[in-house]
Design an enzyme around this catalytic site. Structure first.
Site, PDB file in Angstrom:
ATOM      1  N   THR A  97       0.858  -1.182   0.000  1.00 48.20           N
ATOM      2  CA  THR A  97       0.000   0.000   0.000  1.00 48.20           C
ATOM      3  C   THR A  97       0.898   1.238   0.000  1.00 48.20           C
ATOM      4  OG1 THR A  97      -0.148  -0.094   2.402  1.00 48.20           O
ATOM      5  CG2 THR A  97      -1.924  -1.168   1.152  1.00 48.20           C
TER       6      THR A  97
ATOM      7  N   VAL B 197       0.733   4.373   2.388  1.00 41.41           N
ATOM      8  CA  VAL B 197       1.137   4.986   3.653  1.00 41.41           C
ATOM      9  C   VAL B 197       1.987   4.007   4.468  1.00 41.41           C
ATOM     10  CG1 VAL B 197       0.338   6.017   5.825  1.00 41.41           C
ATOM     11  CG2 VAL B 197      -0.885   6.504   3.693  1.00 41.41           C
ATOM     12  N   CYS B 198       1.634   2.739   4.445  1.00 39.88           N
ATOM     13  CA  CYS B 198       2.301   1.727   5.274  1.00 39.88           C
ATOM     14  C   CYS B 198       3.817   1.690   5.115  1.00 39.88           C
ATOM     15  CB  CYS B 198       1.706   0.349   5.012  1.00 39.88           C
ATOM     16  SG  CYS B 198      -0.039   0.226   5.442  1.00 39.88           S
ATOM     17  N   PRO B 199       4.353   1.701   3.890  1.00 38.26           N
ATOM     18  CA  PRO B 199       5.812   1.606   3.806  1.00 38.26           C
ATOM     19  C   PRO B 199       6.521   2.818   4.409  1.00 38.26           C
ATOM     20  CG  PRO B 199       4.880   1.993   1.630  1.00 38.26           C
ATOM     21  CD  PRO B 199       3.738   1.702   2.567  1.00 38.26           C
TER      22      PRO B 199
ATOM     23  N   ILE C 297       6.649   1.838   8.153  1.00 33.17           N
ATOM     24  CA  ILE C 297       7.453   0.639   8.411  1.00 33.17           C
ATOM     25  C   ILE C 297       8.938   0.934   8.209  1.00 33.17           C
ATOM     26  CG2 ILE C 297       7.922  -1.703   7.589  1.00 33.17           C
ATOM     27  CD1 ILE C 297       4.842  -1.837   6.964  1.00 33.17           C
TER      28      ILE C 297
END
Length: 180
Positions: free
Chosen positions: A49, A51-53, A56
């Site tokens: 996706t 925003v997630c990276p 993370i």
């Protein structure tokens, strides 16, 4: 009505995970407790996706700071360990994660997301929940965001450090400042 979780024992978990060395293994709260470690457990909706990276990789880039605070970081989504590994093996320039300094766990049966109150059941994904758990297993902090909003690593570190003072930290407290 939602049940309070902070200041209670955190729900125990053991999940399959991709470890920092890119091997499959397990992560568990019990293991962190046995090793006298704080646990920073964060949920994100899904792999590959947008925003997630950003979250993370930001947490991974600052992992040494968490390690210095005796904290283990564990990322969790409802995706499989195979999807996690494929995302880790994708370069950051290609919307991947590249190498990570902490484990990504797979909550494929959605039980841990349910236990922590972050599961969006009709979508089968987790909200952006972040939980800080003491080495004694007490859930001491939780924040849950809408999935459109990324979290702030500085704030996570600040809260962890505040909790570790054991004192009363006033508004806008920063590490190194006096507690009340």
């Amino acid at each position: 009505m939602a049940e309070r979780m902070v200041a209670k024992q955190a729900p125990r978990f053991e999940m399959d995970a991709v470890l920092p060395n890119k091997e499959f293994g397990k992560v568990s709260l019990e293991e962190n407790m046995k090793n006298d470690k704080w646990t920073v457990l964060f949920f994100y909706p899904m792999d590959f996706t947008f925003v997630c990276p950003t979250e993370i990789t930001s947490l991974s880039d600052r992992f040494d700071e968490f390690e210095d605070l005796d904290a283990e970081v564990i990322g969790v989504s409802t995706d499989t360990i195979h999807t996690h590994l494929a995302w880790i093996n994708t370069n950051r320039e290609d919307n991947g994660l590249g190498d990570l300094e902490y484990s990504l766990a797979a909550d494929t049966n959605h039980q841990v997301a349910k236990d922590y109150g972050v599961l969006v059941e009709d979508e089968g994904v987790a909200l952006r929940g972040l939980f800080i758990i003491s080495p004694e297993g007490e859930l001491q902090y939780q924040v849950v965001n809408h999935n459109n909003i990324g979290r702030d690593v500085d704030e996570t570190l600040r809260v962890l450090q505040a909790l570790q003072t054991g004192g009363l930290c006033p508004a806008n407290w920063k590490p190194g400042q006096e507690t009340l």
